[in-house]
Write an enzyme that holds these catalytic residues in place. Structure first.
Site, PDB file in Angstrom:
ATOM      1  N   GLU A 186      49.592   4.973  50.223  1.00 22.53           N
ATOM      2  CA  GLU A 186      49.716   4.238  51.375  1.00 22.53           C
ATOM      3  C   GLU A 186      48.804   2.907  51.550  1.00 22.53           C
ATOM      4  OE1 GLU A 186      46.842   6.918  53.022  1.00 22.53           O
ATOM      5  OE2 GLU A 186      47.937   6.604  54.925  1.00 22.53           O
TER       6      GLU A 186
ATOM      7  N   CYS B 118      47.964   5.772  59.578  1.00 24.63           N
ATOM      8  CA  CYS B 118      48.261   6.617  58.669  1.00 24.63           C
ATOM      9  C   CYS B 118      49.674   7.325  59.179  1.00 24.63           C
ATOM     10  CB  CYS B 118      47.441   8.582  59.206  1.00 24.63           C
ATOM     11  SG  CYS B 118      47.177   8.861  60.855  1.00 24.63           S
TER      12      CYS B 118
ATOM     13  N   GLY C 200      41.778  12.271  58.358  1.00 26.95           N
ATOM     14  CA  GLY C 200      41.184  10.963  57.140  1.00 26.95           C
ATOM     15  C   GLY C 200      41.525  10.399  55.937  1.00 26.95           C
TER      16      GLY C 200
ATOM     17  N   ASN D 144      39.522   4.275  61.005  1.00 27.86           N
ATOM     18  CA  ASN D 144      40.348   3.359  61.728  1.00 27.86           C
ATOM     19  C   ASN D 144      41.260   3.475  63.286  1.00 27.86           C
ATOM     20  OD1 ASN D 144      42.278   5.955  61.167  1.00 27.86           O
ATOM     21  ND2 ASN D 144      43.660   5.268  60.673  1.00 27.86           N
TER      22      ASN D 144
END
Ligand code: NAP
Length: 481
Positions: A384, A287, A231, A155
């Site tokens: 998430e 995140c 991650g 990302n």
């Protein structure tokens, strides 16, 4: 240079650009078009072992360079990044999908981390501690931990590398990095940039390929003294366990489930602005993205309406297209997962206010989505989302809001909007998160410590704290004086 000059179809081991031993390759696709843009080596255990050996050899000399020499090299690396910001940003958008403006921002952030660590390199101070013995002196010095293994996600394929390579290069560590398979080129580009900056062979090594084979060797090889990983939480937990056998230092930047609280006394327009920035950056695939919005009863309806109106205005499309602010999701699995969060919420009584399905553009594009009347039974209350879905929960009291916000195993970032000073301090102190944005929806900067508590991770990146993760403290007792 243009973006194609940075697109290396090879791995960097000991200063040589090489393929995988068996010649195997992995396709890399553009998520906006589905087109294969190239292939990278499918490396495994043996290549990783050689990269670690190259890093170990380079460490002998690189760890002895002066802080001043390392600062100068980092400044050259910073210049190399900024001279090629546009090309690196285009490469990032082509393999990752995010809008070009965001890629420019990410590459700029990478350069900012490198510049920050060039400055920090010269401020690695030790201590002289008052000695309890008259004839002895106590010194404390800090030394590079050694060979560092770094694993980065898709990302933020450029800036996550910067946060790891930057402090390693500042302290005299050498490294072996594995970028995410879906976005390997922005990682491999660091090899080209390090060559341009004049780093000696073996100081930075970059491998693509089998995550379990490369990660397995990184975590079990006794030469590697530190693992730094960004991650998901499940993979992070596994790497911590694997690294335990050789007692490596670990830095873990893992998953989040950020709450975003809006109190009755908030400036609503500012809160919506912050919400949009926090939720939809990288199409919700960060995140620190707001995952759960909690709006107080008095402003609930107004907040939902304004958030939905602003969400519906976001232009969706390929990241290289002018004016696009929402690119595609990384792959089909991500689209299916995002759709499943929506279906689950609607089945449990959620109210769709805008969006809710794949975008008319097809492929991996998804509509910016707002769901009202969210409840704690819905899956996004615990998981998430990693997609452009904004669920809005209702709360009555501050105590309830804080309790709901903390009701998760994650603790990375959280946000809240209020104009009450006492509440700002009270709520901030009661939220169990590593990072708190008060009246601010995007708070990441190289000068502040990035990281989480609970299952969101261990350690901090960036800031004066980030460099400590790459240093061992050594106590030296000088006797017989
Ligand atoms: P992921 O599946 O955990 O992958 C991250 C990296 O780990 C990739 O390079 C991946 O390689 C590698 N990996 C996968 N399996 C491995 C194994 N068995 N051994 C060693 N390495 C392995 O996570 P992701 O889906 O790419 O990223 C999204 C997650 O990252 C989200 O949970 C997000 O919250 C988190 N994240 C956290 C931060 C933070 O700073 N806290 C920042 C960004 C993202 P392959 O690509 O080859 O599978």
């Amino acid at each position: 240079m243009n973006w194609a000059d940075f697109k290396r179809d090879a791995n960097l081991i000991g200063g040589e650009w090489v393929g995988a031993d068996g010649g195997g390759t992995i396709d890399v696709t553009n998520p906006a078009t589905g087109e294969v843009i190239g292939t990278v080596p499918n490396a495994g255990t043996d290549e990783t072992r050689r990269a670690i050996a190259a890093a170990e050899k380079a460490f002998e000399t690189f760890s002895r360079t002066t802080a001043d020499e390392r600062a100068k090299l980092l400044r050259r690396l910073h210049a190399a990044i900024m001279d090629n910001q546009r090309a690196l940003a285009e490469l990032l958008t082509i393999e990752q999908g995010k809008p070009l403006a965001e890629s420019m921002g990410e590459v700029g952030a990478s350069a900012a981390y490198v510049l920050w660590f060039s400055e920090e390199a010269r401020r690695v101070y030790g201590d002289v501690i008052p000695s309890p013995w008259g004839e002895r002196r106590i010194l404390v010095t800090k030394q590079a931990v050694g060979v560092v293994a770094a694993i980065t996600p898709w990302n933020f394929p450029s800036s996550m590398a910067a946060r790891k390579i930057g402090p390693a290069l500042a302290t005299g560590c050498t490294s072996v990095m594995k970028p995410a398979t879906q976005t390997p080129y922005s990682g491999l580009a660091w090899g080209v940039l390090c060559e341009q900056a004049g780093y000696p062979k073996g100081v930075v090594n970059i491998l693509t390929g089998s995550a379990s084979a490369i990660g397995g060797e990184m975590t079990s090889n006794p030469t590697v003294r530190k693992i730094t990983f960004t991650g998901s939480t499940p993979i992070g937990k596994m790497l911590i366990k694997q690294a335990a056998d050789t007692v490596k230092r670990v830095s873990m930047e893992l998953g989040g489930n950020a709450p975003f609280l809006v109190f009755d006394d908030a400036d609503l327009d500012k809160a919506v602005e912050g919400a949009i920035a926090s939720k939809y950056r990288n199409s919700g695939q960060t995140c620190v993205c707001a995952n759960r919005f909690y709006a107080q009863a008095g402003i609930y309806d107004a907040f939902v309406e304004k958030l939905a109106a602003a969400s519906a205005k976001l232009k969706v499309g390929p990241g290289l297209e002018e004016g696009v602010v929402q690119g595609p999701l990384i792959d089909d699995k991500a689209v299916a997962k995002t759709a499943s969060f929506v279906a689950d919420a609607l089945a449990k009584g959620g109210r769709l206010v805008t969006g809710g399905k794949r975008h008319d553009l097809g492929g991996q594009f998804f509509e910016p989505t707002v769901i009202a009347d969210a409840t704690s039974e819905m899956n996004f209350a615990r998981e998430e989302i990693f997609g452009p879905v904004a669920p809005v929960f209702r709360f009555e009291t501050e105590e309830e809001a804080v309790r709901l916000a903390n009701d998760t195993e994650f603790g990375l970032a959280c946000y809240f909007y209020t104009r009450d000073l006492a509440r700002a301090f009270r709520v901030s102190e009661n939220l169990r998160y590593g990072q708190v944005g008060i009246n601010a929806g995007v708070i990441t900067t190289e000068v502040a410590p990035f990281g989480g508590v609970k299952e969101s991770g261990i350690g901090r990146e960036g800031s004066k704290y980030g460099i400590e993760e790459y240093l061992d403290v050594k106590y030296v007792c000088v006797g017989g004086l």
